[in-house]
Design a protein around this motif. Structure first.
Motif, short mmCIF file in Angstrom:
data_model
loop_
_atom_site.label_atom_id
_atom_site.label_comp_id
_atom_site.label_asym_id
_atom_site.label_seq_id
_atom_site.Cartn_x
_atom_site.Cartn_y
_atom_site.Cartn_z
N THR A 98 -1.20 12.81 -27.45
CA THR A 98 -1.10 13.31 -26.08
C THR A 98 -0.27 12.42 -25.15
O THR A 98 -0.25 12.64 -23.95
CB THR A 98 -2.50 13.48 -25.47
OG1 THR A 98 -3.16 12.22 -25.51
CG2 THR A 98 -3.31 14.51 -26.24
N CYS A 99 0.41 11.41 -25.71
CA CYS A 99 1.22 10.53 -24.86
C CYS A 99 2.30 11.35 -24.16
O CYS A 99 2.98 12.16 -24.77
CB CYS A 99 1.86 9.43 -25.69
SG CYS A 99 2.74 8.22 -24.68
N GLN A 100 2.42 11.14 -22.85
CA GLN A 100 3.40 11.88 -22.04
C GLN A 100 4.23 10.90 -21.24
O GLN A 100 3.73 9.89 -20.75
CB GLN A 100 2.67 12.84 -21.10
CG GLN A 100 3.60 13.77 -20.36
CD GLN A 100 2.83 14.85 -19.59
OE1 GLN A 100 1.62 14.84 -19.54
NE2 GLN A 100 3.56 15.76 -19.00
N GLY A 101 5.53 11.19 -21.13
CA GLY A 101 6.44 10.30 -20.40
C GLY A 101 6.93 9.21 -21.33
O GLY A 101 7.31 9.47 -22.47
N ALA A 102 6.93 7.95 -20.86
CA ALA A 102 7.37 6.81 -21.68
C ALA A 102 6.29 6.47 -22.69
O ALA A 102 5.17 6.14 -22.33
CB ALA A 102 7.66 5.62 -20.79
N CYS A 103 6.63 6.58 -23.98
CA CYS A 103 5.68 6.35 -25.07
C CYS A 103 6.30 5.41 -26.10
O CYS A 103 7.52 5.36 -26.24
CB CYS A 103 5.33 7.68 -25.75
SG CYS A 103 4.61 8.89 -24.63
N PRO A 104 5.47 4.66 -26.85
CA PRO A 104 6.04 3.72 -27.82
C PRO A 104 6.66 4.42 -29.02
O PRO A 104 6.20 5.49 -29.44
CB PRO A 104 4.81 2.91 -28.25
CG PRO A 104 3.65 3.82 -28.04
CD PRO A 104 4.00 4.64 -26.83
N ASP A 105 7.72 3.83 -29.54
CA ASP A 105 8.18 4.16 -30.88
C ASP A 105 7.25 3.31 -31.75
O ASP A 105 7.36 2.10 -31.77
CB ASP A 105 9.64 3.75 -31.08
CG ASP A 105 10.13 4.02 -32.50
OD1 ASP A 105 9.32 3.90 -33.45
OD2 ASP A 105 11.30 4.34 -32.67
N ARG A 106 6.33 3.93 -32.42
CA ARG A 106 5.23 3.19 -33.04
C ARG A 106 5.68 2.20 -34.11
O ARG A 106 4.94 1.27 -34.43
CB ARG A 106 4.23 4.18 -33.62
CG ARG A 106 3.66 5.07 -32.52
CD ARG A 106 2.45 5.81 -32.93
NE ARG A 106 1.35 4.89 -33.16
CZ ARG A 106 0.25 5.23 -33.81
NH1 ARG A 106 0.12 6.44 -34.30
NH2 ARG A 106 -0.72 4.36 -34.00
N THR A 107 6.88 2.36 -34.64
CA THR A 107 7.33 1.47 -35.70
C THR A 107 8.40 0.48 -35.26
O THR A 107 8.84 -0.35 -36.04
CB THR A 107 7.87 2.28 -36.90
OG1 THR A 107 8.99 3.04 -36.47
CG2 THR A 107 6.80 3.19 -37.46
N ASN A 108 8.85 0.56 -34.01
CA ASN A 108 9.90 -0.33 -33.52
C ASN A 108 9.58 -0.69 -32.07
O ASN A 108 9.81 0.10 -31.17
CB ASN A 108 11.26 0.36 -33.63
CG ASN A 108 12.40 -0.55 -33.22
OD1 ASN A 108 12.22 -1.55 -32.54
ND2 ASN A 108 13.60 -0.18 -33.64
N CYS A 109 9.09 -1.89 -31.87
CA CYS A 109 8.62 -2.31 -30.55
C CYS A 109 9.75 -2.48 -29.53
O CYS A 109 9.49 -2.56 -28.34
CB CYS A 109 7.84 -3.62 -30.67
SG CYS A 109 6.84 -4.00 -29.23
N SER A 110 10.99 -2.52 -29.98
CA SER A 110 12.08 -2.67 -29.02
C SER A 110 12.60 -1.30 -28.54
O SER A 110 13.57 -1.22 -27.81
CB SER A 110 13.24 -3.47 -29.64
OG SER A 110 13.78 -2.77 -30.74
N ARG A 111 11.91 -0.23 -28.95
CA ARG A 111 12.36 1.13 -28.59
C ARG A 111 11.19 1.91 -27.98
O ARG A 111 10.04 1.68 -28.29
CB ARG A 111 12.85 1.82 -29.86
CG ARG A 111 13.37 3.22 -29.61
CD ARG A 111 13.98 3.80 -30.88
NE ARG A 111 15.14 3.02 -31.25
CZ ARG A 111 15.43 2.68 -32.50
NH1 ARG A 111 14.66 3.05 -33.49
NH2 ARG A 111 16.49 1.96 -32.76
#
Length: 203
Positions: free
Chosen positions: A76-89
């Motif tokens: 349910t993440c909305q808006g800015a959300c993590p790229d779960r496998t790449n912390c710089s993205r």
């Protein structure tokens, strides 16, 4: 580049001492993330390793095994959300599992899952799945088998369900690779990523 926070691989025997979860919980065993150790505080519970089946990873948010690699914008993440496998993205998600955009943090900064913004290395709280390999192997360059048409790198010309989760070399830059990822319900897209530090992509 700057190593992302919590990049260090922790031996399974020490995983509970490092994580010290309260209340007791399963903790990912990195770098594969295909299994988890049940920890009661700093103590590893005997016979408490949970192994996912081939092609799955343990998702600490869902608290169960899921098909690898993680689907971008799952949940349910909305808006800015993590790229779960790449912390710089970071990704732009609609809260219904659809991804609209992918963005990189400025150099030396990483996406903080709590602040939902790019932060300095010593402050950023990366997603637990950051740097997981998921036990995925790549398709060897030049292998066409009986699948879709491929480029000279072994990469099919289109990203589909048949090659989702596969990684391919970027022909013009040995530090980069392309990943076929699911971006929504029955939609797939190639994304280009860069290997950290002095590493190069090894197909």
């Amino acid at each position: 580049g700057t190593p992302s926070p919590a990049d260090t691989t922790v031996a399974p025997a020490d995983i509970c001492k490092t994580a010290n979860p309260t209340p007791p919980a399963f903790v990912l065993i990195k770098p594969a993330c295909t299994s988890a150790q049940f920890c009661n505080g700093q103590t590893a519970v005997p016979n408490g390793v949970y192994n996912c089946t081939t092609g799955q990873y343990y998702d600490p948010d869902q608290k169960r095994c899921m098909t690898a690699p993680p689907t971008p914008c799952l949940g349910t993440c909305q808006g800015a959300c993590p790229d779960r496998t790449n912390c710089s993205r970071w990704l732009v998600c609609d809260g219904k599992g659809n991804m609209f955009d992918q963005n990189d943090c400025p150099d030396t900064k990483f996406f903080d899952t709590t602040k939902k913004d790019c932060s300095a290395t010593n402050e950023a709280k990366c997603d637990p799945l950051n740097k997981c390999t998921f036990g995925i192997t790549t398709l060897a360059p030049g292998v066409t088998a009986s699948g879709p048409t491929t480029t000279g790198t072994g990469q099919p010309s289109t990203c589909t369900a048949a090659n989702v989760g596969r990684y391919y070399p970027e022909p013009t830059n040995c530090k980069q690779y392309r990943a076929c990822l699911q971006t929504g319900s029955n939609t797939y897209q190639y994304f280009t990523s860069t290997c950290p530090n002095a590493l190069v992509f090894n197909p």
